[in-house]
Design a protein around this motif. Structure first.
Motif, PDB file in Angstrom:
ATOM      1  N   VAL A   1     -19.123   6.381   6.655  1.00  0.00           N
ATOM      2  CA  VAL A   1     -19.288   6.649   5.654  1.00  0.00           C
ATOM      3  C   VAL A   1     -18.406   6.414   4.163  1.00  0.00           C
ATOM      4  O   VAL A   1     -17.674   8.019   4.427  1.00  0.00           O
ATOM      5  CB  VAL A   1     -20.936   7.721   4.747  1.00  0.00           C
TER       6      VAL A   1
ATOM      7  N   PRO B   1     -19.793   6.971  -3.146  1.00  0.00           N
ATOM      8  CA  PRO B   1     -21.064   6.432  -3.661  1.00  0.00           C
ATOM      9  C   PRO B   1     -21.602   6.487  -2.502  1.00  0.00           C
ATOM     10  O   PRO B   1     -23.078   5.618  -2.108  1.00  0.00           O
ATOM     11  CB  PRO B   1     -20.248   4.690  -3.120  1.00  0.00           C
TER      12      PRO B   1
ATOM     13  N   GLN C   1     -21.015   4.806   0.659  1.00  0.00           N
ATOM     14  CA  GLN C   1     -21.856   4.183   1.531  1.00  0.00           C
ATOM     15  C   GLN C   1     -21.404   3.700   2.638  1.00  0.00           C
ATOM     16  O   GLN C   1     -19.942   3.953   3.102  1.00  0.00           O
ATOM     17  CB  GLN C   1     -21.145   3.211   0.421  1.00  0.00           C
TER      18      GLN C   1
END
Length: 392
Positions: A225, A278, A280
């Motif tokens: 991530v 983020p 993400q």
């Protein structure tokens, strides 16, 4: 590019030039008019999106007198307005639609869909002057390397050409005609994903459905991530808008001696010199042999044909893989070799501007945390951490 695509581009371009409005506003060089062919980075002399933007900018400028007050009321909170939402004369609106269709063709995007052009106020500080009655100019980003730009062309409400300093923000309000990157980038990423996925299915030794569903099995999923990411400040010209960055994850399939490419959209990474957090997912590790992969950062560019780009990426790494003897013996050391071949295959002018290649991170491993890791080109910095997603 394929002959059919060239023919389609010429056909649409001829249609775009056929009307009275375009005949009045299309004043690009005659050499371009007589030999329209697809925009791509392998042919810097081709008819490019900048040429289409010039036509649209001049046409939009003619509507300033009758519609600028409406535009002021239509601007969104980011001082942007898609052409489809602008109050425009019927002929200018029709021209914009034709220009959008041609641009979609040139960029390898589906023919149907939203208008791809928008106008953006070059700087928020210009809004007050415009509201106070100072008429705007309509400009567009020129061709070529931005560090070599001396002037930016802009048109006033009478159709007169003005040359603005490319390095100094103008005092007069300026509306910039540009691609609506949110629309174009999203569609382009979808095209690239489709190409990569189809390649994976066509070259897989197992059923294609099983490949597509592999990430949804009832087992834990190992990922990495992005906790934090930052691009260096490169002092882009005032006419350049926010960046649109995406990542190409490159590795080798765990089930066969074939490269695997994934594309990950990073739409928030739009300004240099700013930290983003983020959280993400960047890498799904079950897709890569040796639990190792490279990450190549790319930026959206007006002249990118996403279909061609995805096919070219696949061709390069596939051919490079075939030339590597005993890949299983060399192990994960072959992955940077594939990435280097990918970078070397890019034309040299891709690197003349940060609009394409951004940076590359070599040999990232599963279950490792990387804190403030700098890319090889020293342009991107990223903190990456492992994350295991448990099944429901």
């Amino acid at each position: 590019m394929h002959r059919l695509l060239k023919l389609a581009s010429v056909t649409i371009a001829m249609a775009l030039m056929s009307g009275k409005t375009l005949a009045q506003s299309l004043d690009v060089q005659s050499s371009l008019e007589s030999s329209l062919h697809s925009v791509d980075k392998f042919n810097t002399a081709s008819f490019q999106v900048a040429d289409i933007k010039r036509v649209v900018a001049k046409a939009v400028a003619r509507d300033i007198i009758s519609h600028e007050q409406a535009w002021l009321g239509q601007l969104n909170s980011f001082n942007k307005l898609n052409l489809s939402k602008m109050m425009l004369s019927s002929d200018v609106s029709a021209l914009g639609s034709k220009a959008s269709g041609l641009t979609r063709q040139l960029k390898g995007l589906p023919s149907g869909g939203h208008q791809v052009f928008q106008v953006r106020l070059a700087d928020e500080a210009m809004l007050d002057a415009w509201q106070q009655g100072q008429s705007p100019l309509v400009a567009f980003a020129p061709r070529g390397e931005d560090t070599q730009w001396l002037h930016v062309e802009a048109f006033d409400k009478h159709g007169q050409l003005h040359l603005l300093d490319a390095t100094q923000l103008p005092q007069q309000p300026v509306l910039v005609v540009e691609l609506d990157k949110q629309i174009v980038h999203k569609a382009g990423i979808a095209v690239m994903r489709e190409v990569f996925t189809q390649h994976q299915i066509n070259h897989s030794s197992v059923d294609g459905t099983a490949v597509l569903n592999s990430l949804h099995a009832d087992t834990a999923i190992s990922t990495s991530v992005i906790n934090r990411i930052r691009l260096n400040d490169d002092k882009e010209p005032w006419i350049s808008g926010a960046a649109e960055v995406y990542a190409i994850v490159n590795g080798v399939s765990p089930s066969r001696d074939e490269p695997v490419l994934d594309v990950v959209d990073l739409p928030y990474l739009d300004h240099d010199g700013q930290d983003y957090a983020p959280n993400q997912i960047l890498i799904h590790w079950e897709r890569y042999r040796w639990q190792a992969a490279d990450v190549l950062l790319m930026e959206h560019d007006d002249n990118t044909n996403y279909q061609e780009l995805a096919v070219a990426f696949l061709d390069v790494v596939t051919q490079a893989m075939k030339l590597i003897p005993n890949p299983k013996v060399q192990g994960y050391a072959i992955i940077p070799q594939l990435t280097n071949e990918l970078i070397k295959a890019m034309p040299s002018h891709w690197f003349s501007n940060d609009d394409d290649y951004v940076d590359v991170f070599y040999t990232l491993f599963e279950n490792r945390r990387y804190s403030n890791l700098m890319g090889a080109s020293n342009n991107a910095k990223m903190t990456l951490s492992p994350l295991t997603i448990e099944p429901r």
